[in-house]
Design an enzyme around this catalytic site. Structure first.
Site, PDB file in Angstrom:
ATOM      1  N   ARG A   1       0.883  -1.179   0.000  1.00 41.79           N
ATOM      2  CA  ARG A   1       0.000   0.000   0.000  1.00 41.79           C
ATOM      3  C   ARG A   1       0.906   1.211   0.000  1.00 41.79           C
ATOM      4  O   ARG A   1       1.691   1.413   0.937  1.00 41.79           O
ATOM      5  CB  ARG A   1      -0.929   0.000   1.210  1.00 41.79           C
ATOM      6  CG  ARG A   1      -1.631   1.325   1.403  1.00 41.79           C
ATOM      7  CD  ARG A   1      -2.763   1.274   2.366  1.00 41.79           C
ATOM      8  NE  ARG A   1      -3.918   0.597   1.806  1.00 41.79           N
ATOM      9  CZ  ARG A   1      -5.163   0.701   2.280  1.00 41.79           C
ATOM     10  NH1 ARG A   1      -5.407   1.466   3.317  1.00 41.79           N
ATOM     11  NH2 ARG A   1      -6.153   0.055   1.721  1.00 41.79           N
TER      12      ARG A   1
ATOM     13  N   HIS B   1      -7.159   0.839  -6.592  1.00 40.25           N
ATOM     14  CA  HIS B   1      -7.432   0.029  -5.396  1.00 40.25           C
ATOM     15  C   HIS B   1      -8.130  -1.255  -5.880  1.00 40.25           C
ATOM     16  O   HIS B   1      -9.332  -1.456  -5.648  1.00 40.25           O
ATOM     17  CB  HIS B   1      -8.302   0.821  -4.412  1.00 40.25           C
ATOM     18  CG  HIS B   1      -8.326   0.265  -3.024  1.00 40.25           C
ATOM     19  ND1 HIS B   1      -7.612  -0.866  -2.654  1.00 40.25           N
ATOM     20  CD2 HIS B   1      -8.982   0.676  -1.891  1.00 40.25           C
ATOM     21  CE1 HIS B   1      -7.823  -1.110  -1.375  1.00 40.25           C
ATOM     22  NE2 HIS B   1      -8.648  -0.197  -0.891  1.00 40.25           N
TER      23      HIS B   1
ATOM     24  N   GLN C   1     -10.179  -3.720  -3.532  1.00 41.70           N
ATOM     25  CA  GLN C   1     -11.454  -3.124  -3.146  1.00 41.70           C
ATOM     26  C   GLN C   1     -12.500  -3.331  -4.246  1.00 41.70           C
ATOM     27  O   GLN C   1     -13.641  -3.727  -3.979  1.00 41.70           O
ATOM     28  CB  GLN C   1     -11.260  -1.621  -2.886  1.00 41.70           C
ATOM     29  CG  GLN C   1     -12.527  -0.895  -2.497  1.00 41.70           C
ATOM     30  CD  GLN C   1     -13.048  -1.355  -1.143  1.00 41.70           C
ATOM     31  OE1 GLN C   1     -12.336  -1.327  -0.170  1.00 41.70           O
ATOM     32  NE2 GLN C   1     -14.304  -1.786  -1.094  1.00 41.70           N
TER      33      GLN C   1
ATOM     34  N   ASP D   1     -16.995   7.534  -1.893  1.00 41.69           N
ATOM     35  CA  ASP D   1     -15.762   7.386  -1.104  1.00 41.69           C
ATOM     36  C   ASP D   1     -15.489   8.743  -0.458  1.00 41.69           C
ATOM     37  O   ASP D   1     -16.136   9.744  -0.793  1.00 41.69           O
ATOM     38  CB  ASP D   1     -14.618   6.952  -2.040  1.00 41.69           C
ATOM     39  CG  ASP D   1     -13.299   6.702  -1.312  1.00 41.69           C
ATOM     40  OD1 ASP D   1     -13.308   6.553  -0.075  1.00 41.69           O
ATOM     41  OD2 ASP D   1     -12.242   6.671  -1.989  1.00 41.69           O
TER      42      ASP D   1
ATOM     43  N   CYS E   1     -16.424   2.182   0.308  1.00 44.20           N
ATOM     44  CA  CYS E   1     -15.279   1.301   0.600  1.00 44.20           C
ATOM     45  C   CYS E   1     -14.877   1.351   2.071  1.00 44.20           C
ATOM     46  O   CYS E   1     -14.222   0.435   2.557  1.00 44.20           O
ATOM     47  CB  CYS E   1     -14.102   1.673  -0.286  1.00 44.20           C
ATOM     48  SG  CYS E   1     -13.558   3.377  -0.052  1.00 44.20           S
TER      49      CYS E   1
ATOM     50  N   ARG F   1     -14.090  -8.087   1.370  1.00 44.25           N
ATOM     51  CA  ARG F   1     -12.648  -7.880   1.162  1.00 44.25           C
ATOM     52  C   ARG F   1     -11.889  -9.155   1.517  1.00 44.25           C
ATOM     53  O   ARG F   1     -10.934  -9.539   0.839  1.00 44.25           O
ATOM     54  CB  ARG F   1     -12.129  -6.711   2.031  1.00 44.25           C
ATOM     55  CG  ARG F   1     -12.645  -5.331   1.652  1.00 44.25           C
ATOM     56  CD  ARG F   1     -12.136  -4.891   0.291  1.00 44.25           C
ATOM     57  NE  ARG F   1     -10.688  -4.942   0.178  1.00 44.25           N
ATOM     58  CZ  ARG F   1      -9.843  -4.009   0.632  1.00 44.25           C
ATOM     59  NH1 ARG F   1     -10.309  -2.929   1.226  1.00 44.25           N
ATOM     60  NH2 ARG F   1      -8.529  -4.141   0.476  1.00 44.25           N
TER      61      ARG F   1
HETATM   62  N1   CP Z   1     -11.306   0.149   2.133  1.00 40.90           N
HETATM   63  C1   CP Z   1     -10.044   0.009   2.605  1.00 40.90           C
HETATM   64  O1   CP Z   1      -9.106  -0.256   1.857  1.00 40.90           O
HETATM   65  O2   CP Z   1      -9.937   0.150   3.937  1.00 40.90           O
HETATM   66  P1   CP Z   1      -8.561   0.252   4.771  1.00 40.90           P
HETATM   67  O3   CP Z   1      -7.930   1.577   4.419  1.00 40.90           O
HETATM   68  O4   CP Z   1      -8.998   0.163   6.190  1.00 40.90           O
HETATM   69  O5   CP Z   1      -7.671  -0.892   4.367  1.00 40.90           O
HETATM   70  N1  NVA Z   2      -9.656   6.928  -1.551  1.00 40.92           N
HETATM   71  C1  NVA Z   2      -9.320   6.506  -0.215  1.00 40.92           C
HETATM   72  C2  NVA Z   2      -9.597   5.064  -0.037  1.00 40.92           C
HETATM   73  C3  NVA Z   2      -9.299   4.508   1.334  1.00 40.92           C
HETATM   74  C4  NVA Z   2      -9.573   3.040   1.433  1.00 40.92           C
HETATM   75  C5  NVA Z   2      -7.864   6.810   0.072  1.00 40.92           C
HETATM   76  O1  NVA Z   2      -7.023   6.592  -0.817  1.00 40.92           O
HETATM   77  O2  NVA Z   2      -7.559   7.282   1.152  1.00 40.92           O
END
Ligand code: CP
Ligand code: NVA
Length: 316
Positions: free
Chosen positions: A113, A140, A143, A235, A275, A303
């Site tokens: 990530r 993502h 997701q 989101d 999400c 997930r």
């Molecule tokens: N939706 C999602 O990816 O959540 P987290 O940031 O908690 O992993």
């Molecule tokens: N768009 C958000 C998604 C978090 C799961 C971010 O990147 O912070």
């Protein structure tokens, strides 16, 4: 960006593949992953990943991604190692390439990530084990697979559904629109001027929708966008890394909030997705996210099931 893999009538093994974006996967491959996720949801425990280890590099916070990957590995007999980028040498300047080569000699797959997609592709280039994108600034993918599994469970079908994403044209929007177009849905993204999804990704989504009997529409009018929608998705307005823009974004995105008034324009059976994490009374009201049309916790649970399908498919 990698090219689109054409749909093959022959069942293809995904062993050893990376998952950076769904642009690299065929419609058939996505359907196979969805079928496996459905199977794993009913049959959660196995030893299929016995002796296997997943390394998980996090440069951003996470609840769902971290815990579902770790729990998923354990449920399949494997093990996961959480690597906070601040605590490993990557955070002190060791290169992605060297990190990839070293970790490949210890683990069977790496999830990352991070911020730039280039970091994910660089890791994939130098790693000899599969690399999974656990969120970057542009995509993502894990997701999005959970999103479409949830839609399939809710609606019983995918092709021909009208799915509307309202809000920021961000990483979640990109992966969602790519995957929904790939699966033949009618996708609408509704956002303020200046917050549109990436132009190149829009172009690919239009192409994918055309190839798979769906459509893609960009709309600046949220009411028009949600007309007869089967699914409404949103989101956060400020993603991780955009914290300093949060105040301006609150103002810019206000007309795109998902609330009961907006949902009155959708189909009567509309379902709401997010999400998570969510900011109640910003991108969505509490009445909607905690109300009867919300499926956000089913979506969050999924997930786990899709990630297990991804892990099993790429690892064995
Ligand atoms: N939706 C999602 O990816 O959540 P987290 O940031 O908690 O992993
Ligand atoms: N768009 C958000 C998604 C978090 C799961 C971010 O990147 O912070």
């Amino acid at each position: 960006m990698n090219s689109i893999v054409s749909t093959s009538p022959v069942r293809v093994s995904l062993k050893g593949r990376d998952l950076v974006t769904w642009l690299d996967y065929s419609t058939e491959e996505v359907h196979e992953l969805l079928s496996l996720a459905q199977y794993l949801k009913k049959n959660p425990y196995s030893k299929v990943l016995e002796g296997k280890t997943l390394g998980m590099i996090f440069e951003k916070s996470s609840t769902r991604t971290r815990v579902s990957f770790e729990a998923g590995m354990l449920q399949m007999g494997g093990h996961a190692i959480y690597l906070n980028a601040r605590d490993i040498q990557l955070g002190r300047g060791e290169s992605i390439a060297d990190t990839a080569r070293v970790l490949s000699s210890y683990v069977d797959g790496i999830m990352i990530r991070t911020f730039e997609t280039e970091k994910v592709t660089e890791l994939a280039k130098y790693a000899s084990v599969p690399v999974i994108n656990g969120l970057c600034d542009t995509y993502h993918p894990c997701q999005a697979l959970a999103d479409v599994l949830t839609i399939l469970e809710l609606a019983g079908t995918l092709k021909g559904l009208k799915v509307v994403y309202t809000g920021d044209g961000n990483n979640v929007a990109h992966s969602f629109m790519i995957l929904c177009a790939k699966l033949g849905m009618d996708v609408v993204v509704s956002c303020p001027v200046g917050y549109e999804p990436d132009k190149e990704i829009v172009g690919k989504t239009v192409e994918l929708a055309g190839m798979n009997g769906g459509s893609f529409t960009l709309s600046y009018d949220p009411v028009e966008a949600v007309k007869n929608a089967d699914i409404v998705y949103t989101d956060v307005w400020a993603s991780m890394g955009q914290e300093e823009e949060a105040v301006k974004r609150l103002k810019d995105f206000k007309p795109y909030q998902v609330n009961e008034q907006l949902l009155q324009h959708a189909a009567p059976q509309v379902k709401f997705l997010h999400c998570l994490p969510a900011h109640r009374e910003e991108e969505v009201t509490a009445a909607v996210i905690d109300g009867p049309c919300s499926a956000v916790f089913q979506q969050a649970e999924n997930r786990l099931h899709v990630q297990k399908a991804i892990l099993q498919s790429l690892f064995v």
